[in-house]
Enzyme design. Structure first.
Site, PDB file in Angstrom:
ATOM      1  N   LYS A  22       1.014  -1.152  -0.098  1.00  0.00           N
ATOM      2  CA  LYS A  22      -0.230   0.355   0.235  1.00  0.00           C
ATOM      3  C   LYS A  22       0.843   0.930  -0.304  1.00  0.00           C
ATOM      4  CE  LYS A  22      -3.719   1.944   2.740  1.00  0.00           C
ATOM      5  NZ  LYS A  22      -4.510   2.166   4.253  1.00  0.00           N
TER       6      LYS A  22
ATOM      7  N   LYS B  64      -2.325  -1.523  -3.661  1.00  0.00           N
ATOM      8  CA  LYS B  64      -3.054  -0.130  -3.584  1.00  0.00           C
ATOM      9  C   LYS B  64      -2.055   0.702  -3.781  1.00  0.00           C
ATOM     10  CE  LYS B  64      -6.823   2.222  -0.388  1.00  0.00           C
ATOM     11  NZ  LYS B  64      -6.803   2.017  -0.060  1.00  0.00           N
TER      12      LYS B  64
END
Length: 324
Positions: free
Chosen positions: A195, A248
């Protein structure tokens, strides 16, 4: 005039030929739809920066869930916005918290729908960070205990999968241990393994009311410049017991998705985040691009990069398009 023996255009002449040799497919089975749930009653409010995306109170989820089922979507991921926030995010693991009640409500409406929960504290803390603040920093190890409580509370409420998104070191191992000890060894973990500290999260923070009140998240989310670090992060999560690895955002990091696909045999998920969605929506509204074609092209690119699963706010629109 010389022509090559093989002419690629032969297989591009019409849609039947193009479909026959198409290398990458997008189906409903690849999609997870994000849902925002809020405290209160009778609430269905559109997120200003995310046209077509709404925040629902638990009592108004029924119609939305029925539409999701009728469209054939297999899974949702829940994000909760509590009425009260505190420094430790205690509402995140409250027995009657907004996500816990939403899980129960969804399972009564549609037992077959896979319910995944985001496990983080940023929506629940008064300071907006993803962990417990000690001094002026997020305390990694104190945060792990809170995350474990959250994950177990979701499993007790009926969640089918938990998805830690906090980026604390060791969180997958601690959550796996807590779930197993509580009798939930069958509950998988979809880890936000990679992330990045991205500028593409802005509309989500609007939707979830989770913007940090001071500083930023660069001390725990990944530097956008790094890819080798992504492989180290993913390796750690695999060793700690992650069942699915997520990248992400998605489109700015297609190369990272591909690298994970090449290195690991685990299923790879990618989150097409709020900023990616909002850009396409805004450009489509202004007539700068064909919104539907851009939506499909963006999702195909994520699949082509190697993602098995895509979390996307376009899921319902894709379902309607594929049903035509």
């Amino acid at each position: 005039m010389f022509f090559p023996e093989y002419r690629p255009r032969r297989l591009r002449r019409n849609e039947t030929l193009r479909s026959l040799v198409r290398e990458t497919e997008l189906s409903l089975n690849h999609l997870i739809y994000p849902l925002f749930v809020v405290e209160g009653h009778g609430i269905k409010e559109e997120v200003p920066s995310m046209p077509g995306v709404f925040r629902f109170s638990v009592d108004l989820l029924k119609e939305e869930i029925k539409e999701i089922i009728d469209l054939g979507l297999p899974a949702v991921i829940l994000f909760g916005i509590p009425a009260q926030k505190d420094e430790i995010g205690s509402e995140a693991y409250a027995k009657k918290g907004v996500v816990q009640r939403a899980i129960s409500a969804i399972k009564k409406i549609a037992p077959e729908l896979l319910v995944i929960t985001d496990v983080c504290l940023c929506e629940y803390t008064s300071h907006g960070h993803c962990g417990i603040i000690k001094g002026s920093e997020v305390d990694n190890d104190l945060t792990l205990e809170q995350l474990a409580r959250v994950a177990v509370s979701h499993a007790k409420a009926g969640a089918d999968m938990v998805a830690p998104s906090d980026m604390m070191d060791g969180r997958v191992a601690r959550i796996r241990e807590a779930l197993d000890e509580a009798g939930f060894s069958h509950i998988p973990i979809m880890s936000y393994a990679v992330k990045y500290c991205s500028s593409f999260y802005g509309p989500f923070r609007d939707a979830a009311e989770s913007a940090p009140q001071f500083g930023d998240r660069r001390s725990y989310q990944m530097d956008p410049a790094n890819v080798r670090e992504a492989l180290r992060e993913a390796t750690l999560d695999v060793e700690e017991g992650a069942d699915i690895l997520m990248v992400k955002p998605a489109m700015p990091y297609l190369d990272v998705i591909t690298r994970l696909r090449e290195e690991f045999n685990h299923p790879i998920a990618a989150y097409q985040v709020s900023g990616e969605y909002a850009m396409i929506k805004a450009a489509g509204k202004l007539g700068w691009l064909d919104e539907e074609r851009a939506m499909m092209e963006s999702l195909i690119s994520i699949r082509r990069a190697g993602a098995d699963i895509i979390l996307t706010y376009f899921a319902k629109e894709i379902a309607k398009k594929l049903a035509k």
